[in-house]
Design a protein around this motif. Structure first.
Motif, PDB file in Angstrom:
ATOM      1  N   SER A  87       0.832  -1.211   0.000  1.00  0.00           N
ATOM      2  CA  SER A  87       0.000   0.000   0.000  1.00  0.00           C
ATOM      3  C   SER A  87       0.859   1.250   0.000  1.00  0.00           C
ATOM      4  N   ILE A  88       0.229   2.333  -0.416  1.00  0.00           N
ATOM      5  CA  ILE A  88       0.835   3.655  -0.347  1.00  0.00           C
ATOM      6  C   ILE A  88      -0.011   4.471   0.614  1.00  0.00           C
ATOM      7  N   THR A  89       0.656   5.110   1.560  1.00  0.00           N
ATOM      8  CA  THR A  89      -0.010   5.915   2.583  1.00  0.00           C
ATOM      9  C   THR A  89       0.476   7.344   2.475  1.00  0.00           C
ATOM     10  N   VAL A  90      -0.465   8.280   2.615  1.00  0.00           N
ATOM     11  CA  VAL A  90      -0.140   9.705   2.585  1.00  0.00           C
ATOM     12  C   VAL A  90      -0.634  10.340   3.870  1.00  0.00           C
ATOM     13  N   ILE A  91       0.224  11.138   4.483  1.00  0.00           N
ATOM     14  CA  ILE A  91      -0.169  11.954   5.633  1.00  0.00           C
ATOM     15  C   ILE A  91      -0.008  13.405   5.206  1.00  0.00           C
ATOM     16  N   TYR A  92      -1.133  14.102   5.086  1.00  0.00           N
ATOM     17  CA  TYR A  92      -1.155  15.483   4.612  1.00  0.00           C
ATOM     18  C   TYR A  92      -1.328  16.399   5.811  1.00  0.00           C
ATOM     19  N   SER A  93      -0.510  17.444   5.893  1.00  0.00           N
ATOM     20  CA  SER A  93      -0.569  18.374   7.021  1.00  0.00           C
ATOM     21  C   SER A  93      -0.558  19.808   6.522  1.00  0.00           C
ATOM     22  N   ARG A  94      -1.208  20.669   7.285  1.00  0.00           N
ATOM     23  CA  ARG A  94      -1.184  22.103   6.998  1.00  0.00           C
ATOM     24  C   ARG A  94      -1.318  22.866   8.297  1.00  0.00           C
ATOM     25  N   ASP A  95      -1.067  24.164   8.253  1.00  0.00           N
ATOM     26  CA  ASP A  95      -1.049  24.956   9.478  1.00  0.00           C
ATOM     27  C   ASP A  95      -2.445  25.279   9.996  1.00  0.00           C
ATOM     28  N   THR A  96      -3.492  25.045   9.208  1.00  0.00           N
ATOM     29  CA  THR A  96      -4.875  25.251   9.656  1.00  0.00           C
ATOM     30  C   THR A  96      -5.643  23.950   9.476  1.00  0.00           C
ATOM     31  N   PRO A  97      -5.367  22.951  10.309  1.00  0.00           N
ATOM     32  CA  PRO A  97      -6.017  21.651  10.117  1.00  0.00           C
ATOM     33  C   PRO A  97      -7.499  21.679  10.475  1.00  0.00           C
ATOM     34  N   CYS A  98      -8.213  20.735   9.926  1.00  0.00           N
ATOM     35  CA  CYS A  98      -9.618  20.560  10.300  1.00  0.00           C
ATOM     36  C   CYS A  98      -9.734  19.206  10.993  1.00  0.00           C
ATOM     37  N   ALA A  99     -10.512  19.153  12.043  1.00  0.00           N
ATOM     38  CA  ALA A  99     -10.631  17.912  12.809  1.00  0.00           C
ATOM     39  C   ALA A  99     -11.746  17.022  12.277  1.00  0.00           C
ATOM     40  N   GLY A 100     -12.854  17.609  11.850  1.00  0.00           N
ATOM     41  CA  GLY A 100     -14.002  16.794  11.478  1.00  0.00           C
ATOM     42  C   GLY A 100     -14.313  16.743  10.008  1.00  0.00           C
ATOM     43  N   CYS A 101     -13.520  17.412   9.172  1.00  0.00           N
ATOM     44  CA  CYS A 101     -13.839  17.416   7.740  1.00  0.00           C
ATOM     45  C   CYS A 101     -13.532  16.052   7.124  1.00  0.00           C
TER      46      CYS A 101
END
Length: 142
Positions: free
Chosen positions: A59-73
């Motif tokens: 499998s390929i896994t991606v962890i995407y991060s940003r400075d304004t994360p959303c918790a429930g989207c």
């Protein structure tokens, strides 16, 4: 002298502010081994995988991060060709959560002669247009 001191203080304050600015970034893993760490700079990012080293069930896994994360989207990862035909998709909740897909279908497509790049997109709901999707990287299987 006070003016010079004030100017130096002001300029250094701007420099500190610029340093603290953050950008989106994402890490890519093949099984549990990191194979890429990317930002929006230097795109398009490319990953090449050798067909003889791939196995069904990988499998390929991606962890995407940003400075304004959303918790429930609701977050999505899609695998498409250059004409935006959807091959695979994954869904999750919240930014910084892992999104993964099996490469089984990609192996099958390559064995059937598909030699183009697969484009990996990330987006969060609600999506209003195709421009809301962020192309993270391309995968080529040789």
């Amino acid at each position: 002298m006070k003016r010079i001191f004030l100017m130096v203080l002001t300029v250094s304050g701007f420099a500190q502010t610029a340093k603290a600015d953050t950008i989106d970034y994402w890490h890519v893993y093949y099984n549990k081994i990191k194979i890429g760490e990317f930002t929006h700079y230097g795109r398009p990012h490319k990953i090449t995988l050798k067909l003889d080293s791939l196995h069904y069930g990988d499998s390929i896994t991606v962890i995407y991060s940003r400075d304004t994360p959303c918790a429930g989207c609701t977050t999505h990862l899609t695998v498409e060709d250059g004409k935006h035909h959807l091959f695979l998709s994954g869904e999750g909740k919240g930014t910084r959560n892992t999104l993964a897909f099996s490469i089984d279908k990609l192996i099958d497509l390559r064995n059937q002669g598909y030699k183009e790049y697969y484009q990996i997109f990330y987006f969060e709901e609600p999506i209003r247009s195709r421009s809301d999707k962020i192309m993270l990287f391309r995968i080529k299987i040789e």
